[in-house]
Design a protein around this motif. Structure first.
Motif, mmCIF file in Angstrom:
data_model
loop_
_atom_site.group_PDB
_atom_site.id
_atom_site.type_symbol
_atom_site.label_atom_id
_atom_site.label_comp_id
_atom_site.label_asym_id
_atom_site.label_seq_id
_atom_site.Cartn_x
_atom_site.Cartn_y
_atom_site.Cartn_z
ATOM 1 N N UNK A 254 0.757 -1.228 -0.093
ATOM 2 C CA UNK A 254 0.085 -0.001 -0.157
ATOM 3 C C UNK A 254 0.808 1.158 0.062
ATOM 4 N N UNK A 255 2.247 1.291 0.786
ATOM 5 C CA UNK A 255 2.761 2.326 0.733
ATOM 6 C C UNK A 255 4.270 2.161 0.797
ATOM 7 N N UNK A 256 4.758 1.792 -0.508
ATOM 8 C CA UNK A 256 6.152 1.633 -0.509
ATOM 9 C C UNK A 256 6.891 2.909 -0.558
ATOM 10 N N UNK A 257 8.415 2.762 -0.386
ATOM 11 C CA UNK A 257 9.381 4.042 -0.244
ATOM 12 C C UNK A 257 10.594 3.153 -0.826
ATOM 13 N N UNK A 258 11.559 4.274 -1.609
ATOM 14 C CA UNK A 258 12.745 3.817 -2.056
ATOM 15 C C UNK A 258 13.746 4.132 -0.923
ATOM 16 N N UNK A 259 14.527 3.465 -0.342
ATOM 17 C CA UNK A 259 15.577 3.611 0.551
ATOM 18 C C UNK A 259 16.695 4.494 -0.562
ATOM 19 N N UNK A 260 17.171 5.677 -0.203
ATOM 20 C CA UNK A 260 18.019 6.282 -1.306
ATOM 21 C C UNK A 260 19.124 6.759 -0.391
ATOM 22 N N UNK A 261 20.465 6.009 -0.759
ATOM 23 C CA UNK A 261 21.653 6.424 -0.090
ATOM 24 C C UNK A 261 22.497 7.676 -0.757
ATOM 25 N N UNK A 262 22.090 7.757 -2.147
ATOM 26 C CA UNK A 262 22.805 8.755 -3.016
ATOM 27 C C UNK A 262 24.050 8.044 -3.648
ATOM 28 N N UNK A 263 24.121 6.788 -3.394
ATOM 29 C CA UNK A 263 25.201 5.799 -4.099
ATOM 30 C C UNK A 263 24.502 5.523 -5.636
ATOM 31 N N UNK A 264 25.378 4.892 -6.164
ATOM 32 C CA UNK A 264 25.131 4.341 -7.625
ATOM 33 C C UNK A 264 23.886 3.510 -7.785
ATOM 34 N N UNK A 265 23.940 2.486 -6.669
ATOM 35 C CA UNK A 265 22.918 1.416 -6.806
ATOM 36 C C UNK A 265 21.410 2.266 -6.650
ATOM 37 N N UNK A 266 21.460 2.951 -5.539
ATOM 38 C CA UNK A 266 19.943 3.714 -5.458
ATOM 39 C C UNK A 266 19.686 4.561 -6.269
ATOM 40 N N UNK A 267 20.709 5.257 -7.101
ATOM 41 C CA UNK A 267 20.491 6.087 -8.169
ATOM 42 C C UNK A 267 20.083 5.250 -9.251
ATOM 43 N N UNK A 268 20.379 4.324 -9.671
ATOM 44 C CA UNK A 268 20.063 3.421 -10.591
ATOM 45 C C UNK A 268 18.577 2.637 -10.358
ATOM 46 N N UNK A 269 18.415 2.556 -9.251
ATOM 47 C CA UNK A 269 17.138 2.373 -8.642
ATOM 48 C C UNK A 269 15.896 3.377 -8.960
ATOM 49 N N UNK A 270 16.321 4.638 -8.700
ATOM 50 C CA UNK A 270 15.236 5.713 -9.109
ATOM 51 C C UNK A 270 15.075 5.706 -10.558
ATOM 52 N N UNK A 271 16.207 5.510 -11.276
ATOM 53 C CA UNK A 271 15.859 5.566 -12.715
ATOM 54 C C UNK A 271 15.202 4.304 -13.202
ATOM 55 N N UNK A 272 15.348 3.228 -12.703
ATOM 56 C CA UNK A 272 14.284 2.227 -13.138
ATOM 57 C C UNK A 272 12.861 2.395 -12.642
ATOM 58 N N UNK A 273 12.906 2.814 -11.474
ATOM 59 C CA UNK A 273 11.499 3.267 -11.075
ATOM 60 C C UNK A 273 10.872 4.341 -11.859
ATOM 61 N N UNK A 274 11.330 5.278 -12.407
ATOM 62 C CA UNK A 274 11.007 6.537 -13.527
ATOM 63 C C UNK A 274 10.696 5.485 -14.780
ATOM 64 N N UNK A 275 11.384 4.732 -15.241
ATOM 65 C CA UNK A 275 10.951 3.913 -16.437
ATOM 66 C C UNK A 275 9.978 2.895 -16.156
#
Length: 300
Positions: A27-48
């Protein structure tokens, strides 16, 4: 004639499937964002995964107060670029409340305190699933994770109590108060991430590339000069040409000697590396099971 997906396209497709499956079940997910390359890649994948709609969940960053300035600046720019809400939890707030206690000593690390602030923010935001950028190749404890990794009502992880994931069937059922960590890039390697970043032209913080910085060599760990580090007797800072393979607190994240100032050189360097990117993290050297112990306590 059907198009055969490349290796990176298959990984991207799998990650996008995981994102969509999680949004369907939680119901209420969130991305754990560290600012590192893996979490940045996660954000890009979520965008797509959800384009042309906006990313349908916020980013949650746990700010230890000991971050690299470049990381925080990049974090804020990224949130604006992807038009996504940024939720920030401050370790200092947990210390002020008395729920976390600062380590004592010359160079106290706040790395273990992140778990406390993270669990507080997950409860405050009523987040029932948190996407993380953990990869199986990164560290042996992370190899035990499932795509959907169950956490009990205290946010703790029990590696012996995880659900089977056969035929890409994911069980997100949970009792009241329980939650999940979800790892869309679990099957990726460090090389996959770097090659995908190049393919997709994903922006990164500048400290991932070679630059000059004042560094002290502490037992083989190259630590940057910062207000949070205290020199030990006989130590001194020297300017070195370095870059970072992983990002964390300035007190525990070691650099590597490097001339890799662009993506092609980084990829070439990673291909020749014989140690994982977490091999120069001082926090992981505290014990053989340091990462697993932190994960059991609620770490990313």
């Amino acid at each position: 004639m059907s198009h055969k997906l490349s290796h990176l396209e298959q990984l991207e497709s799998e990650a996008i499937f995981i994102f969509r499956e999680a949004v369907e079940q939680f119901e209420n997910p969130v991305i754990l964002f560290s600012g590192g390359k893996d979490s940045i890649t996660l954000v890009h994948l979520a965008y797509k995964a959800f384009f042309p709609a906006k990313i349908p969940f916020p980013l949650l960053h746990i700010d230890t107060g000991h971050n690299f300035p470049e990381t925080l600046e990049f974090r804020d720019e990224l949130a604006k670029r992807y038009n996504v809400k940024l939720d920030i939890g401050y370790v200092q707030d947990s210390i002020n409340r008395g729920t976390a206690v600062e380590e004592k000593g010359l160079n106290p690390s706040r790395n273990t305190l992140q778990s406390i602030t993270l669990l507080e923010k997950l409860e405050e935001g009523k987040y029932d699933a948190a996407f993380g950028g953990g990869r199986r190749d990164e560290e042996k404890a992370r190899a035990k994770e499932r795509f959907f990794s169950h956490r009990d009502e205290f946010g703790q992880w029990d590696p012996k109590n995880q659900r089977p994931e056969l035929w890409n069937l994911f069980n997100g059922k949970k009792a009241q108060g329980e939650s999940f960590r979800v790892f869309p890039i679990s099957n990726w390697t460090e090389m996959d991430v770097w090659q995908y970043i190049k393919k997709e032209n994903i922006a990164l913080p500048s400290i991932y590339f070679a630059h000059d910085r004042n560094i002290v060599n502490r037992g083989g760990v190259l630590l940057a000069e910062s207000p949070y580090n205290t020199l030990l007797p006989g130590e001194k800072y020297e300017q070195m040409h370095i870059r970072y393979r992983t990002l964390g607190c300035m007190t525990i994240t070691g650099a590597i000697y490097s001339d890799a100032d662009n993506l092609d050189k980084v990829i070439e360097e990673v291909a020749a590396a014989r140690e994982t990117e977490r091999g120069n993290r001082a926090d992981d050297k505290r014990s053989e099971a340091a990462m697993e112990d932190r994960k059991k306590q609620g770490y990313f």
